[in-house]
Structures are given as structure tokens and as C-alpha cells.
Design a protein around this motif. Structure first.
Motif, PDB file in Angstrom:
ATOM      1  N   ALA A 190       0.810  -1.216   0.000  1.00 45.56           N
ATOM      2  CA  ALA A 190       0.000   0.000   0.000  1.00 45.56           C
ATOM      3  C   ALA A 190       0.848   1.273   0.000  1.00 45.56           C
ATOM      4  CB  ALA A 190      -0.918  -0.004   1.215  1.00 45.56           C
ATOM      5  N   ASN A 191       2.152   1.121   0.104  1.00 47.11           N
ATOM      6  CA  ASN A 191       3.012   2.299   0.223  1.00 47.11           C
ATOM      7  C   ASN A 191       3.459   2.800  -1.155  1.00 47.11           C
ATOM      8  OD1 ASN A 191       4.616   0.175  -0.404  1.00 47.11           O
ATOM      9  ND2 ASN A 191       5.970   0.349   1.367  1.00 47.11           N
ATOM     10  N   CYS A 192       4.545   3.569  -1.182  1.00 41.39           N
ATOM     11  CA  CYS A 192       5.074   4.093  -2.445  1.00 41.39           C
ATOM     12  C   CYS A 192       6.059   3.112  -3.082  1.00 41.39           C
ATOM     13  CB  CYS A 192       5.762   5.442  -2.210  1.00 41.39           C
ATOM     14  SG  CYS A 192       4.638   6.795  -1.812  1.00 41.39           S
ATOM     15  N   ILE A 193       7.135   2.813  -2.376  1.00 40.38           N
ATOM     16  CA  ILE A 193       8.186   1.952  -2.912  1.00 40.38           C
ATOM     17  C   ILE A 193       8.608   0.957  -1.844  1.00 40.38           C
ATOM     18  CG2 ILE A 193      10.503   1.851  -3.946  1.00 40.38           C
ATOM     19  CD1 ILE A 193      10.222   4.847  -4.538  1.00 40.38           C
ATOM     20  N   THR A 194       8.846  -0.284  -2.253  1.00 35.88           N
ATOM     21  CA  THR A 194       9.414  -1.302  -1.373  1.00 35.88           C
ATOM     22  C   THR A 194      10.652  -1.884  -2.036  1.00 35.88           C
ATOM     23  OG1 THR A 194       7.235  -1.915  -0.507  1.00 35.88           O
ATOM     24  CG2 THR A 194       9.013  -3.500  -0.198  1.00 35.88           C
ATOM     25  N   PHE A 195      11.727  -2.022  -1.273  1.00 35.48           N
ATOM     26  CA  PHE A 195      12.910  -2.744  -1.714  1.00 35.48           C
ATOM     27  C   PHE A 195      12.912  -4.120  -1.067  1.00 35.48           C
ATOM     28  CE2 PHE A 195      15.144   1.571  -2.009  1.00 35.48           C
ATOM     29  CZ  PHE A 195      14.937   1.659  -3.376  1.00 35.48           C
ATOM     30  N   VAL A 196      13.298  -5.127  -1.823  1.00 34.63           N
ATOM     31  CA  VAL A 196      13.396  -6.483  -1.285  1.00 34.63           C
ATOM     32  C   VAL A 196      14.784  -7.032  -1.572  1.00 34.63           C
ATOM     33  CG1 VAL A 196      12.524  -8.846  -1.376  1.00 34.63           C
ATOM     34  CG2 VAL A 196      10.933  -6.936  -1.577  1.00 34.63           C
ATOM     35  N   LEU A 197      15.426  -7.524  -0.524  1.00 34.10           N
ATOM     36  CA  LEU A 197      16.705  -8.223  -0.638  1.00 34.10           C
ATOM     37  C   LEU A 197      16.456  -9.675  -0.259  1.00 34.10           C
ATOM     38  CD1 LEU A 197      19.794  -8.538  -0.780  1.00 34.10           C
ATOM     39  CD2 LEU A 197      19.915  -7.580   1.532  1.00 34.10           C
ATOM     40  N   GLN A 198      16.640 -10.589  -1.214  1.00 33.62           N
ATOM     41  CA  GLN A 198      16.389 -12.011  -0.978  1.00 33.62           C
ATOM     42  C   GLN A 198      17.670 -12.738  -0.570  1.00 33.62           C
ATOM     43  OE1 GLN A 198      13.240 -14.266  -3.442  1.00 33.62           O
ATOM     44  NE2 GLN A 198      14.404 -13.125  -4.959  1.00 33.62           N
ATOM     45  N   ASP A 199      17.512 -13.767   0.261  1.00 33.11           N
ATOM     46  CA  ASP A 199      18.628 -14.680   0.468  1.00 33.11           C
ATOM     47  C   ASP A 199      18.567 -15.749  -0.619  1.00 33.11           C
ATOM     48  OD1 ASP A 199      16.624 -16.431   1.193  1.00 33.11           O
ATOM     49  OD2 ASP A 199      17.116 -16.435   3.324  1.00 33.11           O
ATOM     50  N   ASP A 200      19.415 -16.779  -0.499  1.00 31.48           N
ATOM     51  CA  ASP A 200      19.500 -17.768  -1.573  1.00 31.48           C
ATOM     52  C   ASP A 200      18.360 -18.782  -1.549  1.00 31.48           C
ATOM     53  OD1 ASP A 200      20.240 -19.103   0.700  1.00 31.48           O
ATOM     54  OD2 ASP A 200      22.211 -19.733  -0.033  1.00 31.48           O
ATOM     55  N   VAL A 201      17.460 -18.690  -0.555  1.00 28.04           N
ATOM     56  CA  VAL A 201      16.327 -19.611  -0.501  1.00 28.04           C
ATOM     57  C   VAL A 201      15.294 -19.255  -1.566  1.00 28.04           C
ATOM     58  CG1 VAL A 201      14.424 -20.471   0.923  1.00 28.04           C
ATOM     59  CG2 VAL A 201      16.687 -20.085   1.943  1.00 28.04           C
ATOM     60  N   GLY A 202      15.095 -17.961  -1.790  1.00 21.54           N
ATOM     61  CA  GLY A 202      14.127 -17.525  -2.785  1.00 21.54           C
ATOM     62  C   GLY A 202      12.700 -17.732  -2.313  1.00 21.54           C
ATOM     63  N   GLY A 203      11.777 -17.795  -3.265  1.00 20.91           N
ATOM     64  CA  GLY A 203      10.369 -17.988  -2.949  1.00 20.91           C
ATOM     65  C   GLY A 203       9.485 -16.838  -3.380  1.00 20.91           C
ATOM     66  N   PRO A 217      16.831 -15.484  -6.863  1.00 16.83           N
ATOM     67  CA  PRO A 217      17.706 -14.677  -6.008  1.00 16.83           C
ATOM     68  C   PRO A 217      19.014 -14.309  -6.709  1.00 16.83           C
ATOM     69  CG  PRO A 217      16.817 -16.533  -4.780  1.00 16.83           C
ATOM     70  CD  PRO A 217      16.450 -16.758  -6.217  1.00 16.83           C
ATOM     71  N   ASN A 218      19.417 -13.077  -6.517  1.00 17.58           N
ATOM     72  CA  ASN A 218      20.671 -12.563  -7.055  1.00 17.58           C
ATOM     73  C   ASN A 218      21.316 -11.729  -5.962  1.00 17.58           C
ATOM     74  OD1 ASN A 218      22.700 -11.059  -8.301  1.00 17.58           O
ATOM     75  ND2 ASN A 218      21.586 -10.850 -10.215  1.00 17.58           N
ATOM     76  N   GLU A 219      22.487 -12.148  -5.509  1.00 13.91           N
ATOM     77  CA  GLU A 219      23.101 -11.510  -4.349  1.00 13.91           C
ATOM     78  C   GLU A 219      23.463 -10.050  -4.586  1.00 13.91           C
ATOM     79  OE1 GLU A 219      27.729 -12.921  -5.229  1.00 13.91           O
ATOM     80  OE2 GLU A 219      26.653 -13.650  -3.473  1.00 13.91           O
ATOM     81  N   SER A 220      23.534  -9.613  -5.844  1.00 18.15           N
ATOM     82  CA  SER A 220      23.946  -8.238  -6.127  1.00 18.15           C
ATOM     83  C   SER A 220      22.780  -7.309  -6.457  1.00 18.15           C
ATOM     84  CB  SER A 220      24.951  -8.216  -7.285  1.00 18.15           C
ATOM     85  OG  SER A 220      24.347  -8.666  -8.491  1.00 18.15           O
ATOM     86  N   SER A 221      21.557  -7.811  -6.472  1.00 20.69           N
ATOM     87  CA  SER A 221      20.434  -6.992  -6.915  1.00 20.69           C
ATOM     88  C   SER A 221      19.450  -6.705  -5.788  1.00 20.69           C
ATOM     89  CB  SER A 221      19.695  -7.668  -8.077  1.00 20.69           C
ATOM     90  OG  SER A 221      19.006  -8.816  -7.629  1.00 20.69           O
ATOM     91  N   LEU A 222      18.713  -5.620  -5.970  1.00 27.56           N
ATOM     92  CA  LEU A 222      17.576  -5.283  -5.125  1.00 27.56           C
ATOM     93  C   LEU A 222      16.321  -5.323  -5.985  1.00 27.56           C
ATOM     94  CD1 LEU A 222      18.707  -2.144  -3.046  1.00 27.56           C
ATOM     95  CD2 LEU A 222      18.182  -4.412  -2.140  1.00 27.56           C
ATOM     96  N   ILE A 223      15.246  -5.831  -5.435  1.00 28.75           N
ATOM     97  CA  ILE A 223      13.973  -5.848  -6.144  1.00 28.75           C
ATOM     98  C   ILE A 223      13.185  -4.614  -5.729  1.00 28.75           C
ATOM     99  CG2 ILE A 223      11.818  -7.117  -6.485  1.00 28.75           C
ATOM    100  CD1 ILE A 223      13.622  -9.606  -5.501  1.00 28.75           C
ATOM    101  N   VAL A 224      12.634  -3.921  -6.699  1.00 25.53           N
ATOM    102  CA  VAL A 224      11.845  -2.721  -6.439  1.00 25.53           C
ATOM    103  C   VAL A 224      10.379  -3.039  -6.718  1.00 25.53           C
ATOM    104  CG1 VAL A 224      11.507  -0.287  -6.970  1.00 25.53           C
ATOM    105  CG2 VAL A 224      13.794  -1.290  -7.170  1.00 25.53           C
ATOM    106  N   ILE A 225       9.529  -2.819  -5.722  1.00 24.27           N
ATOM    107  CA  ILE A 225       8.092  -3.043  -5.854  1.00 24.27           C
ATOM    108  C   ILE A 225       7.402  -1.685  -5.843  1.00 24.27           C
ATOM    109  CG2 ILE A 225       6.046  -4.116  -4.839  1.00 24.27           C
ATOM    110  CD1 ILE A 225       7.943  -6.092  -3.429  1.00 24.27           C
ATOM    111  N   ILE A 226       6.602  -1.433  -6.865  1.00 25.14           N
ATOM    112  CA  ILE A 226       5.862  -0.184  -6.938  1.00 25.14           C
ATOM    113  C   ILE A 226       4.547  -0.363  -6.182  1.00 25.14           C
ATOM    114  CG2 ILE A 226       4.856   1.544  -8.486  1.00 25.14           C
ATOM    115  CD1 ILE A 226       7.916   1.172  -8.632  1.00 25.14           C
ATOM    116  N   GLY A 227       4.356   0.439  -5.114  1.00 25.89           N
ATOM    117  CA  GLY A 227       3.180   0.304  -4.277  1.00 25.89           C
ATOM    118  C   GLY A 227       1.940   0.940  -4.866  1.00 25.89           C
ATOM    119  N   ASP A 228       0.829   0.751  -4.164  1.00 30.26           N
ATOM    120  CA  ASP A 228      -0.469   1.209  -4.660  1.00 30.26           C
ATOM    121  C   ASP A 228      -0.514   2.716  -4.878  1.00 30.26           C
ATOM    122  OD1 ASP A 228      -1.400  -1.355  -4.633  1.00 30.26           O
ATOM    123  OD2 ASP A 228      -2.506  -1.165  -2.751  1.00 30.26           O
TER     124      ASP A 228
END
Length: 234
Positions: A190-203, A217-228
Motif C-alpha cells: 500500500a506504500n510508495c516503494i518497497t525494496f526487497v533483498l532475498q537470500d538464496d532460498v528464494g520464494g 535470487p541474485n546476491e547483487s540486486s535489489l527488487i523494487v516493488i511499486i506500491g499502490d
């Protein structure tokens, strides 16, 4: 096309951190990719994002160590405040559809924060990575503002109070065969932006056109989620 052959776009932010007024073509290409990703996915990955890779690894490693502690140790960093979003350690009740435990913090210096005493150095790593994420968030916010053709500094002025930014380390409990335990239920942020850092388990998976796309999972990347909020403006 199989699900395994689909992936969300990856954008290199190097020109914005190191290019100055140069590399305008590279910046335009990155903005075009982000604009398309926001239109088609609502997700994208970023690399060369300003977070030191060793710091990201430390944060994941120390988070895992913390969650491996006995419950009585983790509960020492639980908040007693009855707030909708309490800082510190928490775990969803058994009847909840979300099966995970978490450690939440607000910006360094917030009086609400409840830091674990163990493992050693965990607080310092949490505060350092929070500061880096804040800088990267401000940059991504500015880029999105341009991509959405919003008035100059619109997102920055709308979201000017950074004291309610928060960061959460999650541990999801193992999934079960009867689908009663999926870690966290399908949702939108519901927010503006979310960053996600995954470990090697993924999901983590993203829903696009009725297809769930696994985010490898990619140890060098951040996932950007665009919120509502941003999706409404877009």
C-alpha cells in the motif's frame, strides 16, 4: 513461453551514481526500462544501486543468526507498545494466514526502535544498511517522478516525512504440502516503494497476466516493488 523463461527487468543504476552530467543516453535507457517495467509489471530489479555487497551479505547472515536464537532471546527485543506497526521482534499468531517472524525498525535514531543485543554488531549493520537504502530510495523516487511525468519533486514533497520509513527482516516458515503455510499470503503493497533483498532460498513470485513469475535470487540486486500509491498516480 514457460514461466521459467520469464523474468522481471533488471536496470543498472550506475549512470545515476557515477555519471554526473555524463551518460545521458544511459540514464535515458534506464528510465525507459523503468517506465516500461512499471507499466507492465509493477516490479523491476536494480543493480549498481549504491549498497555495498558485503553489507548486504552481512545483513542477511546476521538476520539468520538472530532468527535462529531461542524464542526467549528474540522476545527480549519485542516492543510493549500497542501500536499498529510495533518496532522490534514479532511473530504472527498461529491463526494468521501469514506464517513468518520478523524484526522491524524505523530510521536510525527513532525512539521506537527495539534492537537485539545479539548477535554482536547486528544493530550497527541494520543502521548502516538502512541509511544506504534511504539514499537509494530517494534516487529511485526521483527517477520514478520523472518516468511518471509528475510535477517536479512531487513524490519527494508528498513523502517528505521519512521518519515513518521502515525496514523489516523476515524469516518465513517452511511451506507445507497442504498450502496452509505459504510464508506470506498474496498481497499488494500500500506504500510508495518497497525494496526487497532475498537470500538464496528464494520464494518470491510476481503475478503478471495471470502467471506467477519466480524471482530468482541474485546476491547483487535489489527488487523494487511499486506500491499502490504510485500505481494510482501512474
Amino acid at each position: 513461453m514457460s514461466e521459467s523463461s520469464i523474468s522481471i527487468p533488471t536496470v543498472d543504476l550506475y549512470p545515476f551514481f557515477n555519471g554526473g552530467d555524463n551518460h545521458q543516453d544511459a540514464k535515458k535507457k534506464a528510465k525507459d526500462m523503468i517506465h516500461q517495467a512499471c507499466s507492465e509489471y509493477g516490479f523491476f530489479q536494480i543493480v549498481s544501486h549504491g549498497l555495498p555487497l558485503n553489507l548486504m551479505s552481512q545483513a542477511l547472515e546476521l538476520s539468520k543468526k538472530f532468527f535462529d536464537y531461542p524464542e526467549e532471546e528474540k522476545l527480549k527485543s519485542s516492543s510493549e507498545l500497542a501500536t499498529p506497526l510495533p518496532a522490534g521482534y514479532g511473530c504472527h499468531p498461529e491463526h494468521s494466514t501469514d506464517k513468518n517472524e520478523y524484526l522491524l525498525m524505523f530510521p536510525p535514531g527513532s525512539s521506537f526502535n527495539m534492537y537485539p543485543n545479539n548477535p554482536s554488531g547486528f544493530r550497527e549493520v541494520l543502521e548502516e544498511i538502512f541509511s544506504h537504502l534511504t539514499k537509494t530510495g530517494l534516487l529511485v523516487e526521483k527517477i520514478l517522478n520523472d518516468c511518471l511525468h509528475l510535477p517536479p519533486n512531487f513524490l519527494h514533497e508528498y513523502n517528505h516525512d521519512r521518519s515513518w520509513d521502515f525496514m523489516v527482516a523476515y524469516r518465513y516458515f517452511p511451506a507445507t504440502n497442504n498450502d496452509e503455510n505459504t510464508g506470506i499470503s498474496e498481497h499488494q503493497d500500500a506504500n510508495c516503494i518497497t525494496f526487497v533483498l532475498q537470500d538464496d532460498v528464494g520464494g518470491l513470485e510476481v503475478l503478471k497476466d495471470g502467471i506467477w513469475i519466480p524471482i530468482i535470487p541474485n546476491e547483487s540486486s535489489l527488487i523494487v516493488i511499486i506500491g499502490d500509491l504510485i500505481q494510482i498516480w501512474g
